[in-house]
Structure formats: structure tokens, C-alpha cells
Design a protein around this motif. Structure first.
Motif, mmCIF file in Angstrom:
data_model
loop_
_atom_site.group_PDB
_atom_site.id
_atom_site.type_symbol
_atom_site.label_atom_id
_atom_site.label_comp_id
_atom_site.label_asym_id
_atom_site.label_seq_id
_atom_site.Cartn_x
_atom_site.Cartn_y
_atom_site.Cartn_z
ATOM 1 N N SER A 123 105.538 42.014 -51.860
ATOM 2 C CA SER A 123 105.196 42.755 -50.654
ATOM 3 C C SER A 123 103.827 42.334 -50.138
ATOM 4 C CB SER A 123 105.232 44.262 -50.933
ATOM 5 O OG SER A 123 104.939 44.986 -49.771
ATOM 6 N N ALA A 124 102.869 42.169 -51.048
ATOM 7 C CA ALA A 124 101.529 41.723 -50.648
ATOM 8 C C ALA A 124 101.594 40.340 -50.001
ATOM 9 C CB ALA A 124 100.590 41.707 -51.851
ATOM 10 N N ASP A 125 102.405 39.452 -50.558
ATOM 11 C CA ASP A 125 102.553 38.108 -49.976
ATOM 12 C C ASP A 125 103.080 38.194 -48.547
ATOM 13 O OD1 ASP A 125 101.688 37.016 -52.383
ATOM 14 O OD2 ASP A 125 103.733 36.545 -53.085
ATOM 15 N N LEU A 126 104.057 39.066 -48.311
ATOM 16 C CA LEU A 126 104.601 39.238 -46.961
ATOM 17 C C LEU A 126 103.522 39.781 -46.017
ATOM 18 C CD1 LEU A 126 107.115 39.117 -45.088
ATOM 19 C CD2 LEU A 126 107.539 41.501 -45.743
ATOM 20 N N SER A 127 102.760 40.749 -46.476
ATOM 21 C CA SER A 127 101.694 41.314 -45.639
ATOM 22 C C SER A 127 100.700 40.231 -45.226
ATOM 23 C CB SER A 127 100.959 42.422 -46.397
ATOM 24 O OG SER A 127 101.817 43.493 -46.695
ATOM 25 N N TYR A 128 100.287 39.415 -46.176
ATOM 26 C CA TYR A 128 99.330 38.355 -45.854
ATOM 27 C C TYR A 128 99.923 37.303 -44.928
ATOM 28 C CZ TYR A 128 95.304 39.751 -48.553
ATOM 29 O OH TYR A 128 94.190 40.426 -48.999
ATOM 30 N N ALA A 129 101.214 37.070 -45.015
ATOM 31 C CA ALA A 129 101.854 36.078 -44.145
ATOM 32 C C ALA A 129 101.720 36.451 -42.665
ATOM 33 C CB ALA A 129 103.333 35.921 -44.521
ATOM 34 N N TYR A 130 101.614 37.749 -42.365
ATOM 35 C CA TYR A 130 101.531 38.203 -40.975
ATOM 36 C C TYR A 130 100.167 38.805 -40.611
ATOM 37 C CZ TYR A 130 106.549 37.520 -40.767
ATOM 38 O OH TYR A 130 107.808 36.974 -40.777
ATOM 39 N N ARG A 131 99.227 38.803 -41.528
ATOM 40 C CA ARG A 131 97.945 39.466 -41.317
ATOM 41 C C ARG A 131 97.207 38.945 -40.087
ATOM 42 N NH1 ARG A 131 92.854 38.216 -42.819
ATOM 43 N NH2 ARG A 131 91.392 39.953 -42.895
ATOM 44 N N GLU A 132 97.037 37.658 -39.977
ATOM 45 C CA GLU A 132 96.270 37.087 -38.855
ATOM 46 C C GLU A 132 96.938 37.388 -37.516
ATOM 47 O OE1 GLU A 132 93.189 35.851 -39.002
ATOM 48 O OE2 GLU A 132 93.274 36.322 -41.137
ATOM 49 N N GLN A 133 98.258 37.291 -37.464
ATOM 50 C CA GLN A 133 98.976 37.594 -36.234
ATOM 51 C C GLN A 133 98.733 39.047 -35.822
ATOM 52 O OE1 GLN A 133 103.128 36.569 -36.394
ATOM 53 N NE2 GLN A 133 103.511 37.218 -34.293
ATOM 54 N N LEU A 134 98.764 39.965 -36.777
ATOM 55 C CA LEU A 134 98.515 41.373 -36.462
ATOM 56 C C LEU A 134 97.073 41.612 -36.036
ATOM 57 C CD1 LEU A 134 100.555 43.246 -39.176
ATOM 58 C CD2 LEU A 134 100.885 43.355 -36.703
ATOM 59 N N LEU A 135 96.135 41.002 -36.720
ATOM 60 C CA LEU A 135 94.728 41.187 -36.354
ATOM 61 C C LEU A 135 94.451 40.683 -34.939
ATOM 62 C CD1 LEU A 135 92.963 40.251 -39.704
ATOM 63 C CD2 LEU A 135 93.197 42.527 -38.678
ATOM 64 N N GLY A 136 95.265 39.755 -34.471
ATOM 65 C CA GLY A 136 95.108 39.227 -33.114
ATOM 66 C C GLY A 136 95.284 40.282 -32.026
ATOM 67 N N TYR A 137 95.945 41.375 -32.331
ATOM 68 C CA TYR A 137 96.103 42.450 -31.346
ATOM 69 C C TYR A 137 94.839 43.300 -31.221
ATOM 70 C CZ TYR A 137 101.118 41.494 -31.349
ATOM 71 O OH TYR A 137 102.351 40.892 -31.226
#
Length: 184
Positions: free
Chosen positions: A83-97
Motif C-alpha cells: 500500500s505504501a508503494d502505491l501511495s508513493y507511486a502517485y504522491r508527486e502527481q497528487l502534490l501537484g494539485y
């Protein structure tokens, strides 16, 4: 408890407004935030995360100019380190908002594991099975981040989350309780 997010129709919040209530938007429901209603954005991870509808929803919300109080990072229910790996995979994209992003702790994640990575996130969303959630909830506020507890569907569990130091919680419970005033 500072705020309880209702996972259901926003119309209930308009009928019975309360300063400590908000709306937990789900990607699957397709609705947009309503002016004047506090909201956060879930990822539907409990049902299985699907990137396309989730980010389509994020894009639609961003175009409205409304800002969620937080967005829940993608996760895998009871998925531990995967689950942590999945979260990190999308972290930068989410922070972009430009929105606060909460990391979801799940079954199998220990306090030292989460402590080592929590600086990368704005808050903690406590997910996982009921036994994991209830057995570890008390420890997460010690990490110095705002803590949100998911799937809080009884007054008893809401009060427990509050005693553990959670800043917020969500659940469909408000429709069962009938009135927003039940949250205090």
C-alpha cells in the motif's frame, strides 16, 4: 473531534448544517463539491483503487477552484508495505494539485515503518481492518501529523477516535443517527 466527514449525500449537510461536519467525496459518486460545505476527497481504496476515475475527479475539482481539506493517497486495503508503494507511486502527481495529501496506514505497517516516511506527507489516514485500526489508532497522533480515522460508523467508535487524538473521522453513520447534532 474537530470535524466529522459524512460519506453520503451532501443534501443531508444542507438540511442539518453543523460547523464540525464535512463531506467525504468519493470518486465513484461523480458529484462536485458544493459551495459552503467542507470536504475531503477519498480514493475509494476500500473498494479497490482505480487511477483513471480518481484523477479525473481530482481534475474536475481543481477546475472548480474549490480546495479539499485533504485528499487520501491511493492505497491497498489491508495491503501493508505494498500500500505504501502505491501511495508513493502517485504522491508527486497528487502534490501537484496543491492540496494536503494524507498517507493511509494499513494492516502490517508498524509505527517505526510509518515514522520513517511520514515527513513526506501532510497527515495520516487510518485505514485497514477494524482490528488493525482499533488496535493502533492511539499511536498515530504521536507522529505529529493530523490524524483522520476512516469508516467510523458508530457514536462509540467516533468517541474512541476522539479519545485517541484523531482530528477528524468519516463514515456513513450520520444517516443512521439522523441528525448532524449527534456529532456534538
Amino acid at each position: 473531534m474537530n470535524i466529522t466527514y459524512y460519506s453520503g449525500s451532501w443534501k443531508q449537510l444542507l438540511r442539518d448544517p453543523h460547523p464540525r461536519l464535512g463531506w467525504m467525496l468519493q470518486p465513484r459518486d461523480g458529484t462536485l463539491p458544493r459551495l459552503g460545505i467542507r470536504f475531503a476527497l477519498d480514493n475509494d481504496g476500500f473498494l479497490g483503487f482505480h487511477a483513471h476515475p480518481f484523477f479525473r475527479r481530482c481534475d474536475r475539482i481543481a477546475r472548480t477552484g474549490e480546495r479539499p481539506e485533504f485528499v487520501v493517497a491511493p492505497d491497498i486495503f489491508a495491503g501493508g508495505e505494498r500500500s505504501a508503494d502505491l501511495s508513493y507511486a502517485y504522491r508527486e502527481q497528487l502534490l501537484g494539485y496543491g492540496w494536503p495529501v494524507y498517507f493511509v496506514v494499513q494492516d502490517g505497517m508498524s509505527l517505526p515503518f510509518v515514522e520513517a516516511l511520514i515527513a513526506d506527507w501532510n497527515g495520516i489516514f487510518v485505514g485497514g481492518t477494524d482490528s488493525y485500526k482499533l488496535g493502533t489508532l492511539w499511536q498515530w497522533p504521536a507522529l505529529g501529523k493530523l490524524v483522520h480515522c476512516g469508516r467510523v460508523n458508530s457514536v462509540k467508535r467516533l468517541r474512541y477516535a476522539e479519545r485517541c487524538g484523531c482530528f477528524s473521522a468519516d463514515g456513513t453513520c450520520l444517516t443512521r443517527w439522523g441528525r448532524a447534532s449527534s456529532v456534538g
